[in-house]
Design an enzyme around this catalytic site. Structure first.
Site, PDB file in Angstrom:
ATOM      1  N   THR A 108       3.279  -0.477   8.615  1.00 37.67           N
ATOM      2  CA  THR A 108       3.971  -0.831   9.850  1.00 37.67           C
ATOM      3  C   THR A 108       2.899  -0.917  11.275  1.00 37.67           C
ATOM      4  O   THR A 108       3.016  -1.822  12.034  1.00 37.67           O
ATOM      5  CB  THR A 108       4.944   0.222  10.315  1.00 37.67           C
ATOM      6  OG1 THR A 108       5.574   0.625   9.215  1.00 37.67           O
ATOM      7  CG2 THR A 108       6.038  -0.089  11.494  1.00 37.67           C
ATOM      8  N   THR A 109       1.879  -0.133  11.188  1.00 44.71           N
ATOM      9  CA  THR A 109       0.922  -0.121  12.183  1.00 44.71           C
ATOM     10  C   THR A 109       0.025  -1.210  12.103  1.00 44.71           C
ATOM     11  O   THR A 109      -0.114  -1.932  13.521  1.00 44.71           O
ATOM     12  CB  THR A 109       0.060   1.103  12.209  1.00 44.71           C
ATOM     13  OG1 THR A 109       0.636   2.257  12.109  1.00 44.71           O
ATOM     14  CG2 THR A 109      -0.907   1.214  13.459  1.00 44.71           C
ATOM     15  N   GLU A 150       6.352  -6.300   5.685  1.00 46.19           N
ATOM     16  CA  GLU A 150       6.198  -5.180   5.270  1.00 46.19           C
ATOM     17  C   GLU A 150       6.712  -4.974   3.859  1.00 46.19           C
ATOM     18  O   GLU A 150       8.144  -5.146   3.567  1.00 46.19           O
ATOM     19  CB  GLU A 150       6.668  -4.128   6.195  1.00 46.19           C
ATOM     20  CG  GLU A 150       6.098  -2.731   5.497  1.00 46.19           C
ATOM     21  CD  GLU A 150       6.386  -1.686   6.671  1.00 46.19           C
ATOM     22  OE1 GLU A 150       7.027  -1.946   7.497  1.00 46.19           O
ATOM     23  OE2 GLU A 150       5.848  -0.151   6.329  1.00 46.19           O
ATOM     24  N   GLY A 185      -0.167   2.760   6.451  1.00 40.69           N
ATOM     25  CA  GLY A 185      -0.410   2.240   7.752  1.00 40.69           C
ATOM     26  C   GLY A 185      -0.128   0.918   7.830  1.00 40.69           C
ATOM     27  O   GLY A 185      -0.566  -0.171   8.811  1.00 40.69           O
ATOM     28  N   GLY A 208       0.806  -1.230  -0.188  1.00 36.43           N
ATOM     29  CA  GLY A 208       0.155  -0.010   0.109  1.00 36.43           C
ATOM     30  C   GLY A 208       1.039   1.159  -0.005  1.00 36.43           C
ATOM     31  O   GLY A 208       2.176   1.180   0.320  1.00 36.43           O
ATOM     32  N   ASN A 209       0.321   2.463  -0.172  1.00 34.88           N
ATOM     33  CA  ASN A 209       1.012   3.480  -0.382  1.00 34.88           C
ATOM     34  C   ASN A 209       1.762   3.977   0.734  1.00 34.88           C
ATOM     35  O   ASN A 209       1.529   3.467   1.801  1.00 34.88           O
ATOM     36  CB  ASN A 209      -0.007   4.556  -0.580  1.00 34.88           C
ATOM     37  CG  ASN A 209       0.568   6.055  -1.650  1.00 34.88           C
ATOM     38  OD1 ASN A 209       1.811   5.857  -1.729  1.00 34.88           O
ATOM     39  ND2 ASN A 209      -0.193   6.776  -2.174  1.00 34.88           N
ATOM     40  N   ILE A 210       2.815   5.053   0.633  1.00 32.95           N
ATOM     41  CA  ILE A 210       3.487   5.602   1.642  1.00 32.95           C
ATOM     42  C   ILE A 210       2.921   5.965   2.840  1.00 32.95           C
ATOM     43  O   ILE A 210       1.616   6.838   2.431  1.00 32.95           O
ATOM     44  CB  ILE A 210       4.500   6.557   1.170  1.00 32.95           C
ATOM     45  CG1 ILE A 210       5.513   6.062   0.077  1.00 32.95           C
ATOM     46  CG2 ILE A 210       5.624   6.998   2.378  1.00 32.95           C
ATOM     47  CD1 ILE A 210       6.203   7.122  -0.767  1.00 32.95           C
TER      48      ILE A 210
END
Ligand code: TTP
Ligand code: MG
Length: 226
Positions: free
Chosen positions: A22-23, A93, A20, A15-17
């Site tokens: 890492t969250t 990730e 979310g 998904g985009n920079i």
């Protein structure tokens, strides 16, 4: 050549920079009751390659540094893909695939990477893909609007990203869509789970907590691997 895939199943979160990733990974690490091993993205390695902040250099002068940066990033992704894990699920990730299909592609299309540099990166990528068994069993696509990512990036203040314009996030978004939505229509066998990640942190937490097995496709993956 030995099998470089040491875990039973691998899931990559894309998904985009600032969408979310890492969250989400951190929540899954804490909450999922069954064996999940989480590998977050090695951003700190990119920020300190023997004293050089290659992420910073890339943002300062992409035409000069993006090839060097993406080459190193490709190595660190490969390290995560081949890192042995003990648990049944490896949750990563990003992947070599988003580096290639989204970021390298965008640099090339926006004339920040030359024909020769693009060719060399692709030679590496294709060789790795053909010769190392990097099977990704599942992709989770955290789908967001570029505007939402823009707001989240501004809030988190990663130094190197101060100058990211909304336009850049739109390009990165479009390439994720091309790869994971349009591309999956061409290949109906691809395992992609799309999650609407535009919602608040609390709402996302609730979704991850409630639907963890569904999002991870856990039963299916474990069955396929056993
Ligand atoms: P992301 O890989 O998108 O990770 P993130 O931590 O920003 O995302 P999230 O908030 O969802 O956890 O990007 C990290 C930084 O690296 C970002 O500035 C974009 C950059 N990047 C590239 O320039 N090229 C690449 O191939 C990748 C994977 C990242
Ligand atoms: Mg992250």
């Amino acid at each position: 050549m030995s099998d470089s895939r040491n875990s039973k199943a691998t899931i990559c979160v894309e998904g985009n920079i600032g969408c979310g990733k890492t969250t989400m990974l951190e929540m899954f690490q804490e909450q999922v009751p069954y064996g999940v091993e989480v590998l977050t993205e090695p951003v700190s390695k990119w920020q300190n390659v023997r004293g050089h902040n290659t992420l910073g250099l890339m943002y300062e002068d992409p035409a000069r540094w993006s090839f060097a940066f993406q080459s190193y990033l490709q190595l660190t992704m490969l390290q995560n893909h081949t890192c042995p894990t003990k648990q049944p699920l490896k949750l990563m990730e990003r992947s070599l695939f988003s580096a290639r299909h989204v970021f390298v592609e965008n640099l090339y299309r926006s004339n920040k990477m030359s024909d020769a540099e693009y060719a060399i990166i692709n030679e590496w990528f294709d060789w790795i893909f053909v010769n190392l068994n990097l099977n990704v069993d599942q992709i989770i696509y955290l789908r967001t609007s570029p505007q939402k990512c823009y707001e989240r990036i501004k809030k988190r203040c990663r130094n190197e990203e101060n100058c990211i314009p909304l336009e850049y996030l739109q390009q990165i978004h479009d390439l994720h869509e091309e790869w994971l939505i349009e591309g999956s229509k061409l290949n109906p066998n691809s395992n992609i789970i799309v999650v609407d990640a535009d919602q608040s942190l609390e709402q996302m937490e609730e979704i991850y907590f409630k639907d963890d097995a569904k999002i991870l496709n856990y039963d299916h993956l474990i069955k396929v691997q056993s």
